[in-house]
Design an enzyme around this catalytic site. Structure first.
Site, PDB file in Angstrom:
ATOM      1  N   ASN A   1      61.602 112.906  44.319  1.00 22.20           N
ATOM      2  CA  ASN A   1      62.933 113.299  43.857  1.00 22.20           C
ATOM      3  C   ASN A   1      63.937 112.434  44.625  1.00 22.20           C
ATOM      4  O   ASN A   1      64.157 112.656  45.816  1.00 22.20           O
ATOM      5  CB  ASN A   1      63.145 114.791  44.155  1.00 22.20           C
ATOM      6  CG  ASN A   1      64.562 115.242  43.852  1.00 22.20           C
ATOM      7  OD1 ASN A   1      65.354 114.510  43.265  1.00 22.20           O
ATOM      8  ND2 ASN A   1      64.881 116.472  44.254  1.00 22.20           N
TER       9      ASN A   1
ATOM     10  N   LYS B   1      67.014 112.303  44.260  1.00 20.88           N
ATOM     11  CA  LYS B   1      68.322 112.971  44.398  1.00 20.88           C
ATOM     12  C   LYS B   1      69.441 112.002  44.008  1.00 20.88           C
ATOM     13  O   LYS B   1      69.242 111.182  43.113  1.00 20.88           O
ATOM     14  CB  LYS B   1      68.479 113.537  45.814  1.00 20.88           C
ATOM     15  CG  LYS B   1      67.277 114.421  46.201  1.00 20.88           C
ATOM     16  CD  LYS B   1      67.445 115.172  47.482  1.00 20.88           C
ATOM     17  CE  LYS B   1      66.197 116.022  47.740  1.00 20.88           C
ATOM     18  NZ  LYS B   1      66.318 116.836  48.938  1.00 20.88           N
TER      19      LYS B   1
ATOM     20  N   HIS C   1      66.484 123.362  41.650  1.00 15.15           N
ATOM     21  CA  HIS C   1      66.407 122.851  43.023  1.00 15.15           C
ATOM     22  C   HIS C   1      67.444 123.585  43.875  1.00 15.15           C
ATOM     23  O   HIS C   1      68.537 123.897  43.402  1.00 15.15           O
ATOM     24  CB  HIS C   1      66.662 121.340  43.029  1.00 15.15           C
ATOM     25  CG  HIS C   1      66.317 120.715  44.339  1.00 15.15           C
ATOM     26  ND1 HIS C   1      67.130 120.832  45.443  1.00 15.15           N
ATOM     27  CD2 HIS C   1      65.236 120.007  44.741  1.00 15.15           C
ATOM     28  CE1 HIS C   1      66.555 120.216  46.464  1.00 15.15           C
ATOM     29  NE2 HIS C   1      65.406 119.695  46.065  1.00 15.15           N
TER      30      HIS C   1
ATOM     31  N   GLU D   1      69.402 122.604  46.015  1.00 18.50           N
ATOM     32  CA  GLU D   1      70.707 121.914  46.102  1.00 18.50           C
ATOM     33  C   GLU D   1      71.563 122.229  44.882  1.00 18.50           C
ATOM     34  O   GLU D   1      72.786 122.329  44.978  1.00 18.50           O
ATOM     35  CB  GLU D   1      70.483 120.399  46.276  1.00 18.50           C
ATOM     36  CG  GLU D   1      69.957 120.103  47.684  1.00 18.50           C
ATOM     37  CD  GLU D   1      69.091 118.863  47.811  1.00 18.50           C
ATOM     38  OE1 GLU D   1      69.027 118.055  46.859  1.00 18.50           O
ATOM     39  OE2 GLU D   1      68.454 118.709  48.866  1.00 18.50           O
TER      40      GLU D   1
ATOM     41  N   GLU E   1      59.889 125.089  47.940  1.00 20.24           N
ATOM     42  CA  GLU E   1      60.654 124.242  48.856  1.00 20.24           C
ATOM     43  C   GLU E   1      61.491 125.132  49.776  1.00 20.24           C
ATOM     44  O   GLU E   1      62.598 125.558  49.397  1.00 20.24           O
ATOM     45  CB  GLU E   1      61.599 123.325  48.070  1.00 20.24           C
ATOM     46  CG  GLU E   1      60.898 122.365  47.134  1.00 20.24           C
ATOM     47  CD  GLU E   1      61.744 121.114  46.880  1.00 20.24           C
ATOM     48  OE1 GLU E   1      61.190 120.021  47.019  1.00 20.24           O
ATOM     49  OE2 GLU E   1      62.943 121.227  46.588  1.00 20.24           O
TER      50      GLU E   1
ATOM     51  N   GLY F   1      65.090 117.980  54.034  1.00 20.85           N
ATOM     52  CA  GLY F   1      65.910 116.950  54.663  1.00 20.85           C
ATOM     53  C   GLY F   1      66.177 117.188  56.138  1.00 20.85           C
ATOM     54  O   GLY F   1      67.053 116.551  56.722  1.00 20.85           O
TER      55      GLY F   1
ATOM     56  N   SER G   1      60.537 117.939  53.744  1.00 20.12           N
ATOM     57  CA  SER G   1      60.134 117.026  54.820  1.00 20.12           C
ATOM     58  C   SER G   1      58.650 116.654  54.766  1.00 20.12           C
ATOM     59  O   SER G   1      58.016 116.480  55.805  1.00 20.12           O
ATOM     60  CB  SER G   1      60.516 117.589  56.192  1.00 20.12           C
ATOM     61  OG  SER G   1      61.930 117.760  56.263  1.00 20.12           O
TER      62      SER G   1
HETATM   63  P1  13P Z   1      62.935 116.049  51.700  1.00 15.87           P
HETATM   64  O1  13P Z   1      61.534 115.522  51.433  1.00 15.87           O
HETATM   65  O2  13P Z   1      63.923 114.951  51.947  1.00 15.87           O
HETATM   66  O3  13P Z   1      62.937 117.122  52.729  1.00 15.87           O
HETATM   67  O4  13P Z   1      63.419 116.736  50.327  1.00 15.87           O
HETATM   68  C1  13P Z   1      62.588 117.644  49.691  1.00 15.87           C
HETATM   69  C2  13P Z   1      63.178 117.962  48.374  1.00 15.87           C
HETATM   70  O5  13P Z   1      64.221 118.602  48.312  1.00 15.87           O
HETATM   71  C3  13P Z   1      62.490 117.474  47.175  1.00 15.87           C
HETATM   72  O6  13P Z   1      63.003 118.042  46.024  1.00 15.87           O
END
Ligand code: 13P
Length: 252
Positions: A10, A12, A95, A97, A165, A171, A211
Site C-alpha cells: 500500500n 498510500k 484503512h 487512515e 492492522e 508506520g 510495520s
Molecule cells: P506500515 O507498513 O508503514 O506500518 O503501514 C502499514 C499499512 O498501513 C498498510 O496498509
C-alpha cells in the site's frame, strides 16, 4: 486448508510518476517465482503507468479506496468501476487512515466493499484497534465489532480479504508480536466461521499490516492464521517488498 499467501503493498499518498514507474519496474523484474500472490496499490494517479509496468507479470494492481456510488456528482472521488477499468483486482476498504482522516464508519466501509464486489473486484477490508483500546484490554471486542459492521453479508473467500492492522503499529516501527497477531487472526477466523461457515473461514485470507519488514516478516508469516501482509513503508523499496515475499514459508 491451503490459502495462497498475498503480499500486498500500500503506497498510500506517496510517489510521483517517475519514481512510481521506476519502483514498479524494479519490483516487476524480480517478481517471478515467488511462493505467493503479489499486489501493489499505488495512488490512483499512478495506476495507469504502474499497471503498464506490471502487465504480463505476476503482480496485480489495486486501489486504495473507492466511493460507494458507481458514478455521479462526487467531485474528487473515484468509483470502483473506474478502478476496475484500470485493471485493478482488489480495493482496500476501511484503512484506519481513512477511518480517521475521513470519518469512515463501519457502515461506509461495508458499502465500499459491496461497491468493489459489484465492479468485479475483491475488497481488502481493514480492521484494527488503537493503542488505547489495546491497553484497555478491548482488542478482541473492537476487532469483532469492526468485522461485524464492515464485512457485508455475502462475503466469500474469493471476494473478501481481511487485513488486521493494529493502528498503533502502522508506520511506527512497533509490530505486534507474532503470537499476539496470531491470536487476533485466529479470533477473526473464528468470527468468520460463526457468521458464515467453516469452509469460508478456512479459505479466507487474513493479512497482517503494521510495520511489517524483511526482519520480522518470516516470523509473522510462519503463524498458521497469518496469510500475508499489507505493507506500507517497506513496500516503497523494491528490495524490501520482494524480501518480504521471499520470507513466505515454502510450505505455505
Ligand atoms: P506500515 O507498513 O508503514 O506500518 O503501514 C502499514 C499499512 O498501513 C498498510 O496498509
Amino acid at each position: 486448508m491451503s490459502r495462497r499467501v498475498l503480499i500486498a503493498g500500500n503506497w498510500k499518498m506517496n510517489g510521483l510518476l517517475s519514481d512510481g514507474v521506476a519502483l514498479a519496474h524494479s519490483i516487476a523484474e524480480r517478481a517471478w517465482d515467488k511462493n505467493c500472490s503479489l499486489l501493489v496499490c499505488p495512488p490512483a494517479t499512478l495506476l495507469m503507468a504502474v499497471g503498464e509496468e506490471f502487465a504480463d507479470t505476476p503482480v496485480a494492481v489495486g486501489g486504495q479506496d473507492c466511493h460507494v456510488a458507481e458514478n455521479g456528482a462526487h467531485t474528487g472521488d473515484i468509483s470502483a468501476s473506474m478502478l476496475a477499468d484500470l485493471h485493478c483486482r482488489y480495493i482496500i476498504t476501511g484503512h484506519s487512515e481513512r477511518r480517521a482522516d475521513h470519518g469512515e464508519t463501519d457502515e461506509i466501509v461495508q458499502a465500499k466493499a459491496k461497491a468493489a464486489w459489484a465492479a468485479g473486484m475483491a475488497a481488502i477490508i481493514c480492521v484494527g484497534e488503537t493503542e488505547a483500546e489495546r491497553e484497555a484490554g478491548d482488542t478482541l471486542s473492537v476487532i469483532s465489532s469492526q468485522c461485524a459492521g464492515s464485512i457485508p453479508d455475502g462475503a466469500t473467500a474469493k471476494n473478501t480479504v481481511i487485513a488486521y492492522e493494529p493502528v498503533w503499529a502502522i508506520g511506527t516501527g512497533k509490530t505486534a508480536t507474532p503470537d499476539d497477531a496470531q491470536a487476533v487472526h485466529a479470533h477473526i477466523r473464528a468470527d468468520l466461521a460463526k457468521r458464515f461457515d467453516d469452509d469460508m473461514a478456512a479459505r479466507t485470507r487474513i493479512l497482517y499490516g503494521g510495520s511489517m519488514k524483511p526482519s520480522n516478516a518470516a516470523d509473522l508469516l510462519a503463524q498458521p492464521d497469518i496469510d500475508g501482509g499489507l505493507i506500507g513503508g517497506a513496500s516503497m523499496k523494491a528490495e524490501d517488498f520482494l524480501a518480504i515475499a521471499d520470507a513466505v514459508p515454502q510450505d505455505a
